[in-house]
Motif scaffolding. Structure first.
Motif, PDB file in Angstrom:
ATOM      1  N   TYR A  39       0.780  -1.184  -0.137  1.00  0.00           N
ATOM      2  CA  TYR A  39       0.037   0.067  -0.043  1.00  0.00           C
ATOM      3  C   TYR A  39       0.772   1.285  -0.172  1.00  0.00           C
ATOM      4  CZ  TYR A  39      -3.367  -3.477   1.286  1.00  0.00           C
ATOM      5  OH  TYR A  39      -4.201  -4.338   1.502  1.00  0.00           O
ATOM      6  N   TYR A  40       0.410   2.289  -0.371  1.00  0.00           N
ATOM      7  CA  TYR A  40       0.916   3.633  -0.569  1.00  0.00           C
ATOM      8  C   TYR A  40       1.290   4.227   0.698  1.00  0.00           C
ATOM      9  CZ  TYR A  40       1.586   8.655  -1.113  1.00  0.00           C
ATOM     10  OH  TYR A  40       2.293   9.844  -0.972  1.00  0.00           O
ATOM     11  N   GLY A  45       4.525   8.600   7.030  1.00  0.00           N
ATOM     12  CA  GLY A  45       4.593   7.226   7.382  1.00  0.00           C
ATOM     13  C   GLY A  45       3.022   6.395   7.461  1.00  0.00           C
ATOM     14  N   VAL A  46       2.049   7.154   7.097  1.00  0.00           N
ATOM     15  CA  VAL A  46       0.688   6.652   7.110  1.00  0.00           C
ATOM     16  C   VAL A  46       0.254   5.940   5.847  1.00  0.00           C
ATOM     17  CG1 VAL A  46      -1.811   7.323   7.118  1.00  0.00           C
ATOM     18  CG2 VAL A  46      -0.213   8.755   8.468  1.00  0.00           C
TER      19      VAL A  46
END
Length: 76
Positions: A39-40, A45-46
């Motif tokens: 995932y992106y 850092g989320v």
């Protein structure tokens, strides 16, 4: 034969070889094969679960959040 799996139902393992597709319109379907890369993750850092990343086998293209269905890719 393995049926297509909706990304809403389940995602592949990171690094798994898959076939994938999405349909930007009813008469235009893009289908390719490659790997699920996860995932992106933004600069803070989320991780964005809705922004899954699939990379084509030849590494020439990638899709973020567009893929709607996938299935495992097995070598013949």
């Amino acid at each position: 034969m393995i049926d297509w799996i909706a990304v809403e139902d389940r995602m592949p393992e990171i690094g798994q070889r898959v076939e994938y597709y999405f349909a930007p319109s009813p008469d235009f379907i893009i289908q390719d094969e490659g790997t699920f890369e996860g995932y992106y993750t933004d600069s803070e850092g989320v991780e964005w679960n809705g922004m899954h990343i699939f990379v084509s086998s030849d590494k020439s293209s990638w899709l973020t959040g567009d893929v709607t269905h996938w299935k495992p890719k097995y070598d013949s």
